[in-house]
Scaffold this active site. Structure first.
Site, PDB file in Angstrom:
ATOM      1  N   GLU A 117       0.958  -1.143   0.102  1.00 28.72           N
ATOM      2  CA  GLU A 117      -0.031   0.121   0.038  1.00 28.72           C
ATOM      3  C   GLU A 117       0.867   1.269  -0.095  1.00 28.72           C
ATOM      4  O   GLU A 117       0.255   2.411  -0.407  1.00 28.72           O
ATOM      5  CB  GLU A 117      -0.980   0.080   1.142  1.00 28.72           C
ATOM      6  CG  GLU A 117      -1.885   1.252   1.231  1.00 28.72           C
ATOM      7  CD  GLU A 117      -2.787   1.183   0.311  1.00 28.72           C
ATOM      8  OE1 GLU A 117      -3.552   2.227  -0.312  1.00 28.72           O
ATOM      9  OE2 GLU A 117      -2.916   0.086  -0.299  1.00 28.72           O
ATOM     10  N   ARG A 154      20.725   6.349 -21.401  1.00 28.26           N
ATOM     11  CA  ARG A 154      20.972   6.811 -22.773  1.00 28.26           C
ATOM     12  C   ARG A 154      21.695   8.098 -22.938  1.00 28.26           C
ATOM     13  O   ARG A 154      22.611   8.375 -24.042  1.00 28.26           O
ATOM     14  CB  ARG A 154      19.387   7.015 -23.519  1.00 28.26           C
ATOM     15  CG  ARG A 154      18.964   5.674 -23.565  1.00 28.26           C
ATOM     16  CD  ARG A 154      17.345   6.124 -24.406  1.00 28.26           C
ATOM     17  NE  ARG A 154      17.801   6.093 -25.776  1.00 28.26           N
ATOM     18  CZ  ARG A 154      17.556   7.228 -26.391  1.00 28.26           C
ATOM     19  NH1 ARG A 154      17.396   8.573 -25.818  1.00 28.26           N
ATOM     20  NH2 ARG A 154      17.667   7.537 -27.570  1.00 28.26           N
ATOM     21  N   ASP A 169      16.277  13.242 -30.433  1.00 22.12           N
ATOM     22  CA  ASP A 169      15.098  12.464 -29.904  1.00 22.12           C
ATOM     23  C   ASP A 169      13.936  13.599 -29.963  1.00 22.12           C
ATOM     24  O   ASP A 169      14.105  14.687 -29.746  1.00 22.12           O
ATOM     25  CB  ASP A 169      15.614  11.817 -28.633  1.00 22.12           C
ATOM     26  CG  ASP A 169      16.322  10.688 -28.968  1.00 22.12           C
ATOM     27  OD1 ASP A 169      16.315  10.164 -29.996  1.00 22.12           O
ATOM     28  OD2 ASP A 169      16.892  10.212 -27.867  1.00 22.12           O
TER      29      ASP A 169
END
Length: 247
Positions: A117, A154, A169
Site C-alpha cells: 500500500e 541513454r 530525439d
C-alpha cells in the site's frame, strides 16, 4: 555511472542486462546492482511490511529494512554515500525527458522500489526526490525504475552507438521528432520525400523542422504552449495551419 536499486524482486531487472544497457555494463560504462532489501529485515518472520497505525487497508513497507539496505550501499561506496536517492512513488513528480537528462549528470543513483500500500513515511528522510511515471498506480516500483534507468542511461557518454542519437530525439528541443526513412527509397509504392534524397542539407533541415512542428502541433499541442518560437518556426507553423485549412 553507478546505479543501485532496492527491490523485493531482483529478478525483474534481468532485462537491464540486455541490449544497449547490457553492452554499457559489459564495457564498464555503467555499474548496475540490485539489492533485495528483504535480506536486511531483522524480524524473525522475515517480514518487510506491517499494518498502518490508525487502521486502513493494505500493508506498509517498514522503515528498518530499507534504512539498513541503504546503509549497506553507503558502506560499499568510497564516498560513504548512496548517491542521489530516488523513491518511486505515485505521489512524486511526473518523470519526463528533462528529468532523464538531469539524472544522467549524477555519478551514483539509487532507486527505491516499493510494493504493497505504500511506505512508512520515515523512509522518505533517506531520499532526495520522489518520482512517478504518471497518474496511475503500478503493483510495484520496479517497472517504473527500469523505465527511468533506461531513459537516463541513454544520455551517458559512449552508451549509444552514435553520440548524436539522443540529441535528435523527441522532446530534446521541446518538439516531437520528425519522420525518418531508410532504404529502399520506394517501398511498395510508398516513396521517401524527394527533399531527403536531394542532397540539399539546408532544405532537409527546414523540412525536418517543419515536420517536427507539424507532428507536435497535431499530436502534442501542449508542448507548443509557452514555447518561444523563432521567426522561422513561426512562419513554418503558419504554413502548416494554412495547409491544414486552419485560420
Amino acid at each position: 555511472m553507478k546505479i543501485d536499486v532496492l527491490s523485493l524482486f531482483p529478478k525483474m531487472f534481468a532485462p537491464m542486462q540486455e541490449s544497449i544497457i547490457g553492452k554499457a555494463i559489459d564495457r564498464g560504462s555503467l555499474s548496475f546492482n540490485v539489492t533485495d532489501f528483504r535480506d536486511y529485515t531483522t524480524n524473525k518472520h522475515n517480514n518487510v511490511d506491517d499494518y498502518p497505525f490508525g487502521g486502513g487497508a493494505g500493508m506498509l513497507l517498514t522503515a528498518q529494512p530499507i534504512f539498513d539496505a541503504i546503509a549497506s550501499i553507503q558502506e560499499k561506496d568510497d564516498q560513504q554515500s548512496a548517491g542521489h536517492v530516488v523513491l518511486l512513488d505515485p505521489a512524486g513528480k511526473t518523470f519526463d525527458h528533462k528529468d532523464a537528462e538531469r539524472l544522467a549528470q549524477y555519478d551514483h543513483l539509487t532507486f527505491v522500489c516499493g510494493h504493497y500500500e505504500g511506505y512508512d513515511e520515515r523512509i522518505k528522510t533517506l531520499v532526495d526526490e520522489e518520482i512517478s511515471l504518471g497518474d496511475y498506480v503500478l503493483t510495484g516500483g520496479e517497472l517504473g525504475a527500469m523505465v527511468m534507468i533506461d531513459a537516463t542511461v541513454r544520455f551517458l557518454p559512449d552508451v549509444l552507438g552514435n553520440s548524436e542519437s539522443a540529441s535528435g530525439d523527441s522532446f530534446e528541443d521541446g518538439l516531437l521528432e520528425y519522420p525518418q526513412y531508410t532504404r529502399p527509397a520506394d517501398f511498395r509504392g510508398m516513396k521517401v520525400p524527394d527533399v531527403l534524397i536531394s542532397g540539399n542539407h539546408a532544405k532537409i533541415a527546414t523540412w525536418r523542422l517543419k515536420e517536427s512542428l507539424k507532428k507536435t502541433y497535431l499530436r502534442r499541442p501542449d508542448l507548443l504552449e509557452g514555447r518561444k518560437l523563432s521567426n522561422e518556426e513561426r512562419d513554418l507553423l503558419d504554413d502548416i495551419k494554412t495547409e491544414l485549412n486552419e485560420d
